[in-house]
Design a protein around this motif. Structure first.
Motif, PDB file in Angstrom:
ATOM      1  N   PHE A  33       0.827  -1.206   0.000  1.00 17.89           N
ATOM      2  CA  PHE A  33       0.000   0.000   0.000  1.00 17.89           C
ATOM      3  C   PHE A  33       0.864   1.260   0.000  1.00 17.89           C
ATOM      4  N   LEU A  34       1.859   1.306   0.884  1.00 20.97           N
ATOM      5  CA  LEU A  34       2.712   2.490   0.987  1.00 20.97           C
ATOM      6  C   LEU A  34       3.502   2.744  -0.295  1.00 20.97           C
ATOM      7  N   ASN A  35       3.865   1.678  -0.991  1.00 18.05           N
ATOM      8  CA  ASN A  35       4.595   1.829  -2.246  1.00 18.05           C
ATOM      9  C   ASN A  35       3.699   2.305  -3.379  1.00 18.05           C
ATOM     10  N   GLU A  36       2.385   2.136  -3.220  1.00 13.67           N
ATOM     11  CA  GLU A  36       1.445   2.574  -4.247  1.00 13.67           C
ATOM     12  C   GLU A  36       0.897   3.971  -3.974  1.00 13.67           C
ATOM     13  N   VAL A  37       1.121   4.492  -2.778  1.00 10.53           N
ATOM     14  CA  VAL A  37       0.468   5.734  -2.351  1.00 10.53           C
ATOM     15  C   VAL A  37       1.477   6.873  -2.290  1.00 10.53           C
ATOM     16  N   THR A  38       1.090   8.017  -2.816  1.00  8.01           N
ATOM     17  CA  THR A  38       1.793   9.256  -2.491  1.00  8.01           C
ATOM     18  C   THR A  38       0.773  10.196  -1.863  1.00  8.01           C
ATOM     19  N   ILE A  71       8.217   4.700   5.710  1.00  9.83           N
ATOM     20  CA  ILE A  71       7.549   5.894   6.246  1.00  9.83           C
ATOM     21  C   ILE A  71       8.558   7.008   6.492  1.00  9.83           C
ATOM     22  N   MET A  72       9.712   6.665   7.057  1.00 16.76           N
ATOM     23  CA  MET A  72      10.746   7.668   7.311  1.00 16.76           C
ATOM     24  C   MET A  72      11.244   8.290   6.012  1.00 16.76           C
ATOM     25  N   ASP A  73      11.366   7.479   4.970  1.00 18.86           N
ATOM     26  CA  ASP A  73      11.793   8.002   3.662  1.00 18.86           C
ATOM     27  C   ASP A  73      10.781   8.989   3.105  1.00 18.86           C
ATOM     28  N   LYS A  74       9.496   8.700   3.298  1.00 15.74           N
ATOM     29  CA  LYS A  74       8.463   9.625   2.838  1.00 15.74           C
ATOM     30  C   LYS A  74       8.599  10.965   3.555  1.00 15.74           C
ATOM     31  N   ALA A  75       8.837  10.919   4.866  1.00 17.13           N
ATOM     32  CA  ALA A  75       9.015  12.145   5.637  1.00 17.13           C
ATOM     33  C   ALA A  75      10.265  12.895   5.182  1.00 17.13           C
ATOM     34  N   LYS A  76      11.347  12.166   4.962  1.00 22.02           N
ATOM     35  CA  LYS A  76      12.607  12.781   4.527  1.00 22.02           C
ATOM     36  C   LYS A  76      12.475  13.444   3.170  1.00 22.02           C
ATOM     37  N   ASN A  77      11.610  12.869   2.305  1.00 14.64           N
ATOM     38  CA  ASN A  77      11.460  13.382   0.944  1.00 14.64           C
ATOM     39  C   ASN A  77      10.369  14.436   0.807  1.00 14.64           C
ATOM     40  N   GLY A  78       9.881  14.949   1.925  1.00 21.37           N
ATOM     41  CA  GLY A  78       9.006  16.111   1.863  1.00 21.37           C
ATOM     42  C   GLY A  78       7.573  15.907   2.312  1.00 21.37           C
ATOM     43  N   ALA A  79       7.130  14.664   2.500  1.00 20.36           N
ATOM     44  CA  ALA A  79       5.774  14.447   2.992  1.00 20.36           C
ATOM     45  C   ALA A  79       5.713  14.814   4.475  1.00 20.36           C
ATOM     46  N   LYS A  80       4.572  15.333   4.906  1.00 26.68           N
ATOM     47  CA  LYS A  80       4.369  15.623   6.318  1.00 26.68           C
ATOM     48  C   LYS A  80       3.880  14.355   7.000  1.00 26.68           C
ATOM     49  N   VAL A  81       4.570  13.921   8.043  1.00 31.43           N
ATOM     50  CA  VAL A  81       4.199  12.707   8.768  1.00 31.43           C
ATOM     51  C   VAL A  81       3.957  13.071  10.229  1.00 31.43           C
ATOM     52  N   ILE A  82       2.760  12.748  10.711  1.00 33.65           N
ATOM     53  CA  ILE A  82       2.376  13.056  12.088  1.00 33.65           C
ATOM     54  C   ILE A  82       2.043  11.752  12.796  1.00 33.65           C
ATOM     55  N   PHE A  83       2.706  11.499  13.918  1.00 33.45           N
ATOM     56  CA  PHE A  83       2.527  10.277  14.696  1.00 33.45           C
ATOM     57  C   PHE A  83       1.764  10.612  15.973  1.00 33.45           C
ATOM     58  N   VAL A  84       0.584  10.008  16.116  1.00 36.97           N
ATOM     59  CA  VAL A  84      -0.234  10.145  17.324  1.00 36.97           C
ATOM     60  C   VAL A  84      -0.162   8.808  18.066  1.00 36.97           C
ATOM     61  N   PRO A  85       0.665   8.683  19.101  1.00 37.67           N
ATOM     62  CA  PRO A  85       0.849   7.388  19.760  1.00 37.67           C
ATOM     63  C   PRO A  85      -0.441   6.834  20.370  1.00 37.67           C
ATOM     64  N   PHE A 100      11.175  13.734  15.351  1.00 33.96           N
ATOM     65  CA  PHE A 100      12.256  12.770  15.175  1.00 33.96           C
ATOM     66  C   PHE A 100      12.277  12.313  13.724  1.00 33.96           C
ATOM     67  N   GLY A 101      13.417  12.509  13.050  1.00 34.52           N
ATOM     68  CA  GLY A 101      13.535  12.068  11.674  1.00 34.52           C
ATOM     69  C   GLY A 101      12.452  12.636  10.785  1.00 34.52           C
ATOM     70  N   HIS A 102      12.127  13.923  10.971  1.00 38.18           N
ATOM     71  CA  HIS A 102      11.096  14.630  10.199  1.00 38.18           C
ATOM     72  C   HIS A 102       9.674  14.161  10.532  1.00 38.18           C
ATOM     73  N   VAL A 103       9.505  13.359  11.577  1.00 36.58           N
ATOM     74  CA  VAL A 103       8.184  12.896  12.006  1.00 36.58           C
ATOM     75  C   VAL A 103       7.777  13.669  13.260  1.00 36.58           C
ATOM     76  N   ASP A 104       6.616  14.337  13.204  1.00 36.39           N
ATOM     77  CA  ASP A 104       6.106  15.085  14.355  1.00 36.39           C
ATOM     78  C   ASP A 104       5.291  14.154  15.249  1.00 36.39           C
ATOM     79  N   VAL A 105       5.580  14.192  16.554  1.00 37.25           N
ATOM     80  CA  VAL A 105       4.840  13.382  17.528  1.00 37.25           C
ATOM     81  C   VAL A 105       3.845  14.286  18.248  1.00 37.25           C
ATOM     82  N   LYS A 106       2.555  13.933  18.186  1.00 33.32           N
ATOM     83  CA  LYS A 106       1.518  14.735  18.812  1.00 33.32           C
ATOM     84  C   LYS A 106       0.543  13.829  19.553  1.00 33.32           C
TER      85      LYS A 106
END
Length: 305
Positions: A33-38, A71-85, A100-106
């Motif tokens: 799924f992640l490889n098919e999605v931008t 997921i980290m590569d997507k964040a590094k390449n410009g996608a906004k990644v938000i992690f809600v634990p 952390f690693g371009h990933v925002d923790v909220k």
């Protein structure tokens, strides 16, 4: 056309309850799924890593590591990644409001859709009375749930050898047991009530492994499901329209069209755009009456009635 040219771009993708570190995690399907999605923005809505299970026994195959690096590569390449634990990866709540690693923790977030709707994004465990007030019972339930997942894996291994698609035993049991159905209903109402209190238009959550998109009163309730049983994601297109994608079912149906009898989990990628187009055509074909047409077109993409 190639799979890449058919690959759609979403404004937002929500996934949750991946449970990396458990044998029930459908990491290969999630990678597919992640490889098919931008997308511009990816929300990880809790229980991405199962800290509860990893404390008991270490299980971390390459596919689980690959999910994190993708997921980290997507964040590094410009996608906004938000992690809600969530509650299973609650260790990350110590790092709320950090990056952390371009990933925002909220702890939670307010997402505004392209058409102006404000959506509260939360994992949802704070509305689960068992997790909140009887943690020992939650751990016991987690053990029973993992047993069901193990049985489910063996059962689906037999189904694959017989040429049948994926079927979730635990999801079937939850939908048939009265108390489980009531729990889901109570959870959904509690989450929707919280969204109404915060004066937002809707809510996106996870936690209960039950994908859903519907109105509860004046609140749009969305649960993005999980990647253990149903393999679902919630997506927002560039106009603000929200859809649930049932990836395992989509892949299985696509393979039944292109190569009958082949196991979808081992199939080469066909392109997400092609899969979605197939389902939209299938939904519109045969919808002869207006009532039937509305029912099919409102169904989650990839979800069979």
């Amino acid at each position: 056309m190639t799979a890449m040219t058919l690959q759609p771009h979403y404004r937002t993708v929500w996934i949750s309850d991946v449970h990396l570190g458990t044998r029930g995690c459908q990491a290969d399907l999630l990678l597919d799924f992640l490889n098919e999605v931008t997308a511009d923005t990816y929300y990880l809505v809790g229980d991405i890593i199962d800290g509860w299970r990893l404390k008991k026994s270490w299980y971390w195959p390459e596919s689980h590591h690959a999910v994190i690096t993708t997921i980290m590569d997507k964040a590094k390449n410009g996608a906004k990644v938000i992690f809600v634990p969530g509650n299973h990866d609650e260790f990350a709540r110590e790092f709320v409001d950090m990056t952390f690693g371009h990933v925002d923790v909220k702890m939670n977030d307010i997402h505004e859709t392209a058409d102006g709707k404000r959506l509260l994004v939360i994992h949802g465990d704070e509305f689960d009375g068992v997790v909140k007030y009887a943690r020992w019972l939650a751990y016991l339930g987690d053990t029973a749930y993992n047993l069901a997942i193990v049985l489910n894996r063996y059962y689906n291994g037999i189904r694959r050898r017989l040429g049948y698609g994926y079927w979730s035993l635990s999801a079937y049991l939850k939908n048939r047991v009265k108390n489980a159905v009531q729990f889901i209903c109570n959870f959904e109402n509690a989450v929707a009530h919280e969204a109404a209190k915060r004066k937002v238009d809707g809510v996106v959550c996870g936690h209960i492994h039950h994908a859903e998109k519907r109105m509860i009163g004046d609140v749009l309730y969305c649960n993005d499901g999980d990647w253990v049983e149903s393999c679902t994601a919630l997506v927002e297109d560039m106009n603000g329209k929200l859809e649930l994608l049932h990836w395992a079912e989509m892949r299985q149906m696509a393979m039944s069209h292109s190569n009958p009898g082949r196991d979808a989990s081992n199939a080469p990628s066909l392109g997400l755009g092609k899969l979605i187009s197939m389902f939209r055509i299938a939904h519109s074909t045969g919808s002869s009456t207006s009532g039937a047409s509305k029912k099919r077109n409102d169904a989650p993409i990839g979800k069979t009635a």
